[in-house]
Motif scaffolding. Structure first.
Motif, short mmCIF file in Angstrom:
data_model
loop_
_atom_site.label_atom_id
_atom_site.label_comp_id
_atom_site.label_asym_id
_atom_site.label_seq_id
_atom_site.Cartn_x
_atom_site.Cartn_y
_atom_site.Cartn_z
N GLN A 247 0.84 -1.19 0.00
CA GLN A 247 0.00 0.00 0.00
C GLN A 247 0.87 1.25 0.00
O GLN A 247 2.03 1.22 0.41
N SER A 248 0.28 2.36 -0.46
CA SER A 248 0.97 3.64 -0.49
C SER A 248 0.51 4.50 0.68
O SER A 248 -0.70 4.58 0.97
N PHE A 249 1.46 5.12 1.37
CA PHE A 249 1.17 6.01 2.50
C PHE A 249 1.99 7.29 2.35
O PHE A 249 3.09 7.27 1.79
N THR A 250 1.47 8.40 2.89
CA THR A 250 2.28 9.61 2.97
C THR A 250 3.07 9.57 4.28
O THR A 250 2.64 8.97 5.27
N TYR A 251 4.21 10.25 4.28
CA TYR A 251 5.01 10.31 5.50
C TYR A 251 4.23 11.02 6.62
O TYR A 251 4.27 10.60 7.77
N GLY A 252 3.55 12.10 6.27
CA GLY A 252 2.77 12.82 7.28
C GLY A 252 1.69 11.96 7.88
O GLY A 252 1.44 12.01 9.10
N GLY A 253 1.03 11.14 7.04
CA GLY A 253 -0.01 10.26 7.55
C GLY A 253 0.54 9.21 8.50
O GLY A 253 -0.06 8.91 9.53
N VAL A 254 1.71 8.66 8.16
CA VAL A 254 2.32 7.62 9.00
C VAL A 254 2.74 8.20 10.35
O VAL A 254 2.46 7.62 11.41
N LEU A 255 3.42 9.36 10.35
CA LEU A 255 3.83 9.95 11.62
C LEU A 255 2.62 10.29 12.48
O LEU A 255 2.63 10.07 13.70
N SER A 256 1.57 10.83 11.86
CA SER A 256 0.35 11.14 12.61
C SER A 256 -0.27 9.88 13.18
O SER A 256 -0.75 9.87 14.32
N HIS A 257 -0.26 8.81 12.40
CA HIS A 257 -0.81 7.53 12.86
C HIS A 257 -0.04 7.01 14.07
O HIS A 257 -0.64 6.62 15.09
N VAL A 258 1.28 7.02 13.98
CA VAL A 258 2.10 6.50 15.07
C VAL A 258 1.88 7.30 16.34
O VAL A 258 1.72 6.76 17.44
N LEU A 259 1.85 8.63 16.22
CA LEU A 259 1.71 9.48 17.41
C LEU A 259 0.29 9.43 17.98
O LEU A 259 0.11 9.43 19.20
N ALA A 260 -0.71 9.38 17.11
CA ALA A 260 -2.10 9.38 17.59
C ALA A 260 -2.43 8.08 18.31
O ALA A 260 -2.87 8.08 19.47
N PHE A 261 -2.24 6.95 17.63
CA PHE A 261 -2.56 5.67 18.26
C PHE A 261 -1.55 5.33 19.35
O PHE A 261 -1.89 4.67 20.34
N GLY A 262 -0.30 5.79 19.18
CA GLY A 262 0.69 5.56 20.23
C GLY A 262 0.31 6.27 21.51
O GLY A 262 0.51 5.73 22.61
N ALA A 263 -0.24 7.49 21.40
CA ALA A 263 -0.66 8.22 22.59
C ALA A 263 -1.81 7.50 23.30
O ALA A 263 -1.83 7.38 24.53
N ALA A 264 -2.78 7.00 22.51
CA ALA A 264 -3.90 6.27 23.12
C ALA A 264 -3.41 5.01 23.83
O ALA A 264 -3.81 4.71 24.97
N ARG A 265 -2.52 4.29 23.18
CA ARG A 265 -2.03 3.03 23.75
C ARG A 265 -1.16 3.28 24.98
O ARG A 265 -1.28 2.60 25.99
N ARG A 266 -0.27 4.25 24.90
CA ARG A 266 0.66 4.45 26.02
C ARG A 266 -0.08 4.92 27.26
O ARG A 266 0.25 4.54 28.38
N GLU A 267 -1.13 5.77 27.09
CA GLU A 267 -1.85 6.24 28.27
C GLU A 267 -2.75 5.15 28.84
O GLU A 267 -2.99 5.10 30.05
N ALA A 268 -3.25 4.26 27.97
CA ALA A 268 -3.96 3.09 28.49
C ALA A 268 -3.00 2.22 29.30
O ALA A 268 -3.32 1.72 30.38
N LEU A 269 -1.78 2.06 28.78
CA LEU A 269 -0.75 1.30 29.50
C LEU A 269 -0.41 1.97 30.83
O LEU A 269 -0.24 1.29 31.84
N ALA A 270 -0.32 3.29 30.84
CA ALA A 270 -0.01 4.01 32.08
C ALA A 270 -1.04 3.71 33.15
O ALA A 270 -0.70 3.50 34.33
#
Length: 305
Positions: A247-270
């Protein structure tokens, strides 16, 4: 800006509505009048009285734009008559207070200005080079690092406890009810996206302890984010050959994806780690920035001759 100087500026701010003079300001600051004048003039380029007068006029300009009558604005600015206020305002802003709709800030030698409704805008000094992208990436990586270190202090069987049954953080990854699974996905997600952007082979999930794997992926991710930011390549696309089908992705979309879902996951982990008895911070980026700035200042001071 040194804390003592900020205290003095806050003192000036708190005096805006009290009608006090320079002598009383100095007394409150526990300085002589001459010493306070020299201190603030050296640091800000204005005497306490001049700084206070300018801030009052800036506030008056904001009040006038908000519909406050000139007579009320004059009184709030400490002027005994509308005529005196009008003369001072016109000299400062080049226009009378009636129906004023121009800029609020006056020229200043220090960048300190009134900030509505009742605060100050204080410049942050020389740019550090850290824009919003860098701050968000570094905060995310520091926060994940903190949580992985906290997880390492807990027994393995506690990390496997399913304290969040049914929790789905990322829609295509399924449930992650335990701290252990959250930790693994935080690390593995970073590894997968780094591999996809850098054109590497698919990493092996669960291959080794979390912290060493994370540190390697975090270093690469920060490097990639900086490269994309510096090039302004947010909309550039790449083909992720690790997907089936590719699949094709933009760099901006990937970084936003990592930070957005990463924030949700890390705070659930906290939350889960705290429930298990680990010591975790609030994760607030404001608190992190303050701590990060203090540590940077300490390191800079330590390296000074």
């Amino acid at each position: 800006m040194p804390d003592r100087l900020r205290d003095l500026i806050d003192l000036v701010l708190s005096s805006l509505d009290e009608g006090i003079d320079g002598a009383e300001l100095a007394e409150r600051a526990h300085f002589s009048r001459d010493h306070l004048d020299r201190l603030l003039a050296a640091a800000t380029g204005e005497s306490p009285v001049a700084l206070r007068r300018r801030l009052l006029l800036e506030r008056a300009a904001w009040q006038l734009r908000a519909g406050v009558p000139p007579a009320e604005a004059a009184s709030l600015a400490g002027y005994g008559s509308v005529a005196a206020f009008s003369r001072a305002f016109s000299r400062a802003f080049g226009a009378p207070p009636s129906a004023y709709a121009g800029e609020v800030h006056l020229p200043a030698p220090n960048g300190i200005h009134f900030h509505p409704p009742a605060g100050l805008l204080i410049p942050g000094g020389a740019p550090s080079g850290g824009d919003l992208t860098e701050r968000m990436v570094l905060h995310h990586l520091d926060r994940v690092r903190e949580l992985l270190q906290a997880a390492a202090s807990l027994p393995a069987d506690e990390l496997q406890r399913e304290l969040r049954p049914g929790l789905v953080v990322v829609w295509f990854e399924g449930e992650e009810p335990s701290a252990a699974l959250m930790c693994e996905r935080l690390v593995y997600t970073l590894e997968v996206w780094v591999a996809a952007i850098d054109g590497r082979e698919v990493p092996v999930a669960g291959a080794g302890d979390w912290l060493p794997r994370f540190e390697r992926a975090a270093t690469d991710f920060a490097r990639i984010a900086k490269r994309i930011r510096d090039r302004g390549a947010w909309d550039d696309a790449f083909v992720d050959a690790l997907c089936e089908p590719p699949q094709s992705f933009t760099y901006g979309g990937v970084l936003s994806h990592v930070l957005a879902f990463g924030a949700a996951r890390r705070e659930a982990l906290a939350g889960v780690l705290a429930q298990l008895g680990a010591d975790v911070s609030s994760g607030d980026p404001i608190v992190w920035e303050l701590s990060h700035s203090r540590h940077s200042s300490v390191r800079s001071g330590a390296s000074a001759p």
